[in-house]
Design a protein around this motif. Structure first.
Motif, mmCIF file in Angstrom:
data_model
loop_
_atom_site.group_PDB
_atom_site.id
_atom_site.type_symbol
_atom_site.label_atom_id
_atom_site.label_comp_id
_atom_site.label_asym_id
_atom_site.label_seq_id
_atom_site.Cartn_x
_atom_site.Cartn_y
_atom_site.Cartn_z
ATOM 1 N N ALA A 1 11.278 46.694 28.931
ATOM 2 C CA ALA A 1 12.831 46.507 28.389
ATOM 3 C C ALA A 1 13.182 45.170 27.945
ATOM 4 O O ALA A 1 12.552 44.239 28.431
ATOM 5 C CB ALA A 1 13.699 46.876 29.242
ATOM 6 N N PRO A 2 14.099 45.003 26.650
ATOM 7 C CA PRO A 2 14.139 43.942 26.217
ATOM 8 C C PRO A 2 15.194 42.976 27.349
ATOM 9 O O PRO A 2 15.861 43.703 28.202
ATOM 10 C CB PRO A 2 14.960 44.201 24.851
ATOM 11 C CG PRO A 2 15.551 45.705 25.123
ATOM 12 C CD PRO A 2 14.527 46.142 26.036
ATOM 13 N N THR A 3 15.157 41.678 27.059
ATOM 14 C CA THR A 3 16.135 40.896 27.770
ATOM 15 C C THR A 3 17.526 41.255 27.546
ATOM 16 O O THR A 3 17.881 42.083 26.313
ATOM 17 C CB THR A 3 16.099 39.381 27.319
ATOM 18 O OG1 THR A 3 16.285 39.214 25.856
ATOM 19 C CG2 THR A 3 14.485 38.961 27.634
ATOM 20 N N ALA A 4 18.565 40.951 28.179
ATOM 21 C CA ALA A 4 20.000 41.282 28.008
ATOM 22 C C ALA A 4 20.336 41.317 26.674
ATOM 23 O O ALA A 4 21.218 41.935 26.159
ATOM 24 C CB ALA A 4 20.920 40.575 29.022
ATOM 25 N N ASP A 5 20.059 40.027 26.014
ATOM 26 C CA ASP A 5 20.213 39.848 24.648
ATOM 27 C C ASP A 5 18.967 39.844 23.761
ATOM 28 O O ASP A 5 18.219 38.648 23.840
ATOM 29 C CB ASP A 5 21.077 38.465 24.691
ATOM 30 C CG ASP A 5 21.573 38.351 22.816
ATOM 31 O OD1 ASP A 5 20.908 39.102 22.031
ATOM 32 O OD2 ASP A 5 22.242 37.187 22.863
ATOM 33 N N ALA A 6 18.748 41.017 23.304
ATOM 34 C CA ALA A 6 17.346 41.019 22.671
ATOM 35 C C ALA A 6 16.862 40.119 21.376
ATOM 36 O O ALA A 6 15.749 39.760 21.297
ATOM 37 C CB ALA A 6 17.230 42.460 21.932
ATOM 38 N N GLY A 7 17.892 39.428 21.279
ATOM 39 C CA GLY A 7 17.735 38.280 20.022
ATOM 40 C C GLY A 7 17.446 36.909 20.776
ATOM 41 O O GLY A 7 17.067 36.097 19.710
ATOM 42 N N VAL A 8 17.628 36.667 21.887
ATOM 43 C CA VAL A 8 17.403 35.432 22.563
ATOM 44 C C VAL A 8 16.426 35.454 23.413
ATOM 45 O O VAL A 8 16.582 36.450 24.415
ATOM 46 C CB VAL A 8 18.919 34.789 23.196
ATOM 47 C CG1 VAL A 8 18.671 33.828 23.690
ATOM 48 C CG2 VAL A 8 19.942 34.692 22.015
ATOM 49 N N CYS A 9 15.578 34.561 23.511
ATOM 50 C CA CYS A 9 14.596 34.556 24.578
ATOM 51 C C CYS A 9 15.189 33.749 25.744
ATOM 52 O O CYS A 9 15.509 32.515 25.663
ATOM 53 C CB CYS A 9 13.303 33.819 24.282
ATOM 54 S SG CYS A 9 11.851 33.788 25.337
ATOM 55 N N VAL A 10 15.488 34.180 27.130
ATOM 56 C CA VAL A 10 15.934 33.421 27.944
ATOM 57 C C VAL A 10 15.135 32.644 28.638
ATOM 58 O O VAL A 10 15.562 31.310 28.853
ATOM 59 C CB VAL A 10 16.585 34.297 29.034
ATOM 60 C CG1 VAL A 10 17.266 34.045 30.175
ATOM 61 C CG2 VAL A 10 17.561 35.314 28.268
ATOM 62 N N ALA A 11 13.714 32.987 29.155
ATOM 63 C CA ALA A 11 12.921 32.126 29.626
ATOM 64 C C ALA A 11 11.582 32.230 29.225
ATOM 65 O O ALA A 11 11.244 33.540 29.447
ATOM 66 C CB ALA A 11 13.007 32.053 31.009
ATOM 67 N N THR A 12 10.797 31.658 28.643
ATOM 68 C CA THR A 12 9.501 32.068 28.118
ATOM 69 C C THR A 12 8.505 31.904 29.189
ATOM 70 O O THR A 12 8.514 31.111 30.031
ATOM 71 C CB THR A 12 8.928 31.031 26.810
ATOM 72 O OG1 THR A 12 8.617 29.654 27.319
ATOM 73 C CG2 THR A 12 10.063 31.031 25.729
ATOM 74 N N GLY A 13 7.446 32.964 29.072
ATOM 75 C CA GLY A 13 6.557 32.814 30.088
ATOM 76 C C GLY A 13 5.240 32.022 29.721
ATOM 77 O O GLY A 13 5.464 31.185 28.717
ATOM 78 N N THR A 14 4.107 32.347 30.093
ATOM 79 C CA THR A 14 3.010 31.420 30.004
ATOM 80 C C THR A 14 1.862 32.292 29.579
ATOM 81 O O THR A 14 0.831 31.660 29.073
ATOM 82 C CB THR A 14 2.705 30.809 31.175
ATOM 83 O OG1 THR A 14 2.255 32.011 32.296
ATOM 84 C CG2 THR A 14 3.667 30.016 31.975
#
Length: 80
Positions: A15-28
């Motif tokens: 599922a996309p993040t709450a706001d698909a256009g914004v990356c809330v927290a990048t992974g590794t």
């Protein structure tokens, strides 16, 4: 009317993040490495290709995808 068989272990697009256009927290997890969700990836894009989910990125042409990508999918994401 026909039936279509599916593998029970086929991965589902995360599922996309709450706001698909914004990356809330990048992974590794790096480009084209196995992932489970968008939050896992440094690009914030985890896409399923066949039976594997990998960190990807948006693209409009094959040249948008760094090696060792297989090119740009018709859906607009770099393929493994």
């Amino acid at each position: 009317m026909g039936l279509v068989a599916a593998c029970g272990d086929d991965p589902v697009d995360p599922a996309p993040t709450a706001d698909a256009g914004v990356c809330v927290a990048t992974g590794t997890i790096a480009f084209l490495e196995t992932c489970n969700s968008n939050a896992d990836c440094t690009s914030c894009v985890c896409k399923t290709f066949g039976h594997e989910s990998v960190c990807s990125q948006a693209c409009t042409a094959p040249t948008d995808c760094p090696a060792p990508s297989g090119g740009c999918s018709s859906g607009g994401f770099c393929m493994p």
